[in-house]
Design a protein around this motif. Structure first.
Motif, mmCIF file in Angstrom:
data_model
loop_
_atom_site.group_PDB
_atom_site.id
_atom_site.type_symbol
_atom_site.label_atom_id
_atom_site.label_comp_id
_atom_site.label_asym_id
_atom_site.label_seq_id
_atom_site.Cartn_x
_atom_site.Cartn_y
_atom_site.Cartn_z
ATOM 1 N N ARG A 176 0.830 -1.216 0.000
ATOM 2 C CA ARG A 176 0.000 0.000 0.000
ATOM 3 C C ARG A 176 0.858 1.257 0.000
ATOM 4 N N LYS A 177 1.984 1.187 0.675
ATOM 5 C CA LYS A 177 2.881 2.345 0.721
ATOM 6 C C LYS A 177 3.436 2.647 -0.666
ATOM 7 N N LYS A 178 3.713 1.587 -1.426
ATOM 8 C CA LYS A 178 4.239 1.768 -2.785
ATOM 9 C C LYS A 178 3.142 2.161 -3.763
ATOM 10 N N GLN A 179 1.966 1.556 -3.590
ATOM 11 C CA GLN A 179 0.849 1.805 -4.509
ATOM 12 C C GLN A 179 -0.433 2.037 -3.693
ATOM 13 N N PRO A 180 -0.654 3.282 -3.246
ATOM 14 C CA PRO A 180 -1.817 3.569 -2.404
ATOM 15 C C PRO A 180 -3.148 3.226 -3.063
ATOM 16 N N TRP A 181 -3.190 3.150 -4.390
ATOM 17 C CA TRP A 181 -4.431 2.840 -5.106
ATOM 18 C C TRP A 181 -4.691 1.339 -5.225
ATOM 19 N N LEU A 182 -3.764 0.524 -4.744
ATOM 20 C CA LEU A 182 -3.902 -0.925 -4.866
ATOM 21 C C LEU A 182 -4.832 -1.427 -3.754
ATOM 22 N N TYR A 183 -6.121 -1.384 -4.037
ATOM 23 C CA TYR A 183 -7.078 -1.742 -2.988
ATOM 24 C C TYR A 183 -6.985 -3.202 -2.600
ATOM 25 N N GLU A 184 -6.448 -4.032 -3.496
ATOM 26 C CA GLU A 184 -6.281 -5.443 -3.162
ATOM 27 C C GLU A 184 -5.330 -5.632 -1.983
ATOM 28 N N GLU B 61 -5.170 -3.553 0.585
ATOM 29 C CA GLU B 61 -6.016 -3.291 1.756
ATOM 30 C C GLU B 61 -6.899 -4.510 2.041
ATOM 31 N N GLU B 62 -7.395 -5.118 0.975
ATOM 32 C CA GLU B 62 -8.190 -6.336 1.119
ATOM 33 C C GLU B 62 -7.367 -7.450 1.759
ATOM 34 N N LEU B 63 -6.114 -7.546 1.354
ATOM 35 C CA LEU B 63 -5.224 -8.568 1.918
ATOM 36 C C LEU B 63 -5.060 -8.367 3.424
ATOM 37 N N SER B 64 -4.941 -7.110 3.850
ATOM 38 C CA SER B 64 -4.879 -6.852 5.297
ATOM 39 C C SER B 64 -6.146 -7.363 5.974
ATOM 40 N N GLY B 65 -7.287 -7.100 5.352
ATOM 41 C CA GLY B 65 -8.541 -7.601 5.905
ATOM 42 C C GLY B 65 -8.567 -9.112 5.989
ATOM 43 N N ASP B 66 -8.088 -9.774 4.936
ATOM 44 C CA ASP B 66 -8.059 -11.237 4.928
ATOM 45 C C ASP B 66 -7.175 -11.782 6.052
ATOM 46 N N LEU C 22 -12.249 0.074 3.883
ATOM 47 C CA LEU C 22 -11.266 0.986 3.286
ATOM 48 C C LEU C 22 -10.960 0.583 1.854
ATOM 49 N N ALA C 23 -10.835 -0.711 1.614
ATOM 50 C CA ALA C 23 -10.575 -1.190 0.250
ATOM 51 C C ALA C 23 -11.723 -0.797 -0.673
ATOM 52 N N ALA C 24 -12.939 -0.851 -0.144
ATOM 53 C CA ALA C 24 -14.112 -0.540 -0.966
ATOM 54 C C ALA C 24 -14.206 0.935 -1.319
ATOM 55 N N THR C 25 -13.524 1.816 -0.571
ATOM 56 C CA THR C 25 -13.531 3.233 -0.942
ATOM 57 C C THR C 25 -12.763 3.460 -2.237
ATOM 58 N N ASP D 72 -16.165 -3.560 -6.739
ATOM 59 C CA ASP D 72 -15.807 -4.939 -6.421
ATOM 60 C C ASP D 72 -16.732 -5.448 -5.322
ATOM 61 N N GLY D 73 -17.755 -6.170 -5.703
ATOM 62 C CA GLY D 73 -18.744 -6.639 -4.745
ATOM 63 C C GLY D 73 -18.190 -7.574 -3.685
ATOM 64 N N ARG D 74 -17.074 -8.238 -3.995
ATOM 65 C CA ARG D 74 -16.507 -9.187 -3.028
ATOM 66 C C ARG D 74 -16.119 -8.508 -1.717
ATOM 67 N N LEU D 75 -15.702 -7.242 -1.794
ATOM 68 C CA LEU D 75 -15.265 -6.532 -0.594
ATOM 69 C C LEU D 75 -16.414 -6.371 0.396
ATOM 70 N N TYR D 76 -17.582 -6.012 -0.115
ATOM 71 C CA TYR D 76 -18.756 -5.865 0.742
ATOM 72 C C TYR D 76 -19.218 -7.229 1.260
ATOM 73 N N GLU D 77 -19.113 -8.248 0.397
ATOM 74 C CA GLU D 77 -19.492 -9.594 0.812
ATOM 75 C C GLU D 77 -18.623 -10.075 1.969
ATOM 76 N N LYS D 78 -17.324 -9.844 1.853
ATOM 77 C CA LYS D 78 -16.406 -10.272 2.904
ATOM 78 C C LYS D 78 -16.694 -9.541 4.206
ATOM 79 N N ALA D 79 -16.908 -8.235 4.123
ATOM 80 C CA ALA D 79 -17.201 -7.460 5.328
ATOM 81 C C ALA D 79 -18.496 -7.937 5.981
ATOM 82 N N ALA D 80 -19.523 -8.202 5.169
ATOM 83 C CA ALA D 80 -20.797 -8.678 5.701
ATOM 84 C C ALA D 80 -20.627 -10.036 6.380
#
Length: 301
Positions: free
Chosen positions: A58-66, A68-73, A104-107, A112-120
């Motif tokens: 994320r530090k290298k590529q702040p737009w790489l929402y995946e 952020e998703e990995l942190s969630g995983d 945060l990834a979903a912002t 990407d619907g998977r992000l909301y699915e995972k959070a739910a």
């Protein structure tokens, strides 16, 4: 548990080949190789390392929402492991962190619907901790329902978002019934959303299970109010029978059918003698769950 066994089966079938592919990809030049390294760490059950790699990516590529998703995983993996071992405080803290990272990834990856699915899904697991610790479940379940709605908006052709909402509505149905609130409207919403899930994926036993369980909760509520719950228990059994039909190795479906069957028999027994065959049939359904998963606890309670 059945879930853990199924996870291991899927690992052998899908994850291990994918992991081998990721390992081979290490030689490819990437802008944020830490993301790939983090994925490998997560799949190797090294969640702390995965979170460190995700932060570096994320530090290298702040737009790489995946990333952020990995942190969630990674937080989700740690939280679910803690939950399984009875460490409820640590589990809830890690799972809440997972939800935060998914949101945060979903912002960034709003479509990407998977992000909301995972959070739910994680919020549904948090609601289980709430139930076990005597914490009000409703706020957590309403958050899960809202995120499932976002998942449906982002990916209306995926059944998963509808299924997450179905389980949120099922749990809310039970909360309503336990607090003397009429859950009828919630159950109708549950049926509608579950039918949308099964229209997309007719083999979605989870959606049928959620419908059946919600109807079962409604039947219990109606019984407490002095109304005839047998027709509602019959509807529940129809949905749960279908869940077992489309997912024949799904222990929840068999157990939940057996519970609905027993509830129906208890009502019938107030009016007429019960046949031994009916009682044996209900018992057979419940014991099927332990046959599929020897560690399955609910049938034994």
């Amino acid at each position: 548990t059945w879930v853990e066994k199924r996870r291991k089966e899927l690992e052998a079938e899908l994850l291990l080949p994918a992991l081998s592919s990721l390992e081979r990809s290490r030689g490819v030049k990437l802008q944020a190789p830490e993301y790939l390294e983090g994925l490998i760490a997560l799949y190797r059950d090294r969640a702390d390392e995965a979170r460190e790699k995700a932060a570096a990516a994320r530090k290298k590529q702040p737009w790489l929402y995946e990333a952020e998703e990995l942190s969630g995983d990674a937080y989700a993996a740690q939280g679910l492991a803690a939950k399984s071992s009875g460490q409820t405080a640590a589990a809830k803290q890690a799972l809440e962190a997972a939800v935060k990272h998914y949101e945060l990834a979903a912002t960034i990856g709003r479509s990407d619907g998977r992000l909301y699915e995972k959070a739910a899904e994680i919020l549904l697991r948090i609601s289980e901790i709430d139930r076990e610790t005597g914490t009000p479940m409703e706020p957590t379940l309403e958050r899960a329902r809202a995120l499932a709605d976002q998942a449906i908006t982002a990916a209306p052709r995926r059944a998963t978002g509808y299924t997450k909402k179905a389980y949120a509505l099922f749990f809310l149905t039970c909360v309503y019934g336990n607090t003397d609130r009429d859950p009828t409207a919630l159950v109708q919403q549950l049926i509608n959303i579950s039918e949308q899930a099964t229209a997309i994926d007719p083999t979605n036993g989870y959606a049928y299970d959620a419908m059946g369980d919600g109807l079962g909760c409604l039947g219990i509520y109606e019984r407490a109010k002095g109304h005839d719950p047998i027709p509602i228990f019959a509807q529940a059994m129809d949905k749960l029978r279908k869940a077992a039909e489309v997912m024949p190795r799904f222990p929840w479906a068999y157990n939940d059918f057996g519970v609905a069957y027993i509830n129906s028999l208890l009502e019938r027994g107030k009016r007429e003698p019960l046949a031994d065959s009916d009682v044996r049939s209900a018992e057979k359904w419940i014991l099927k769950a332990t046959e599929l998963d020897a560690d399955y606890l609910y049938p034994l309670n």
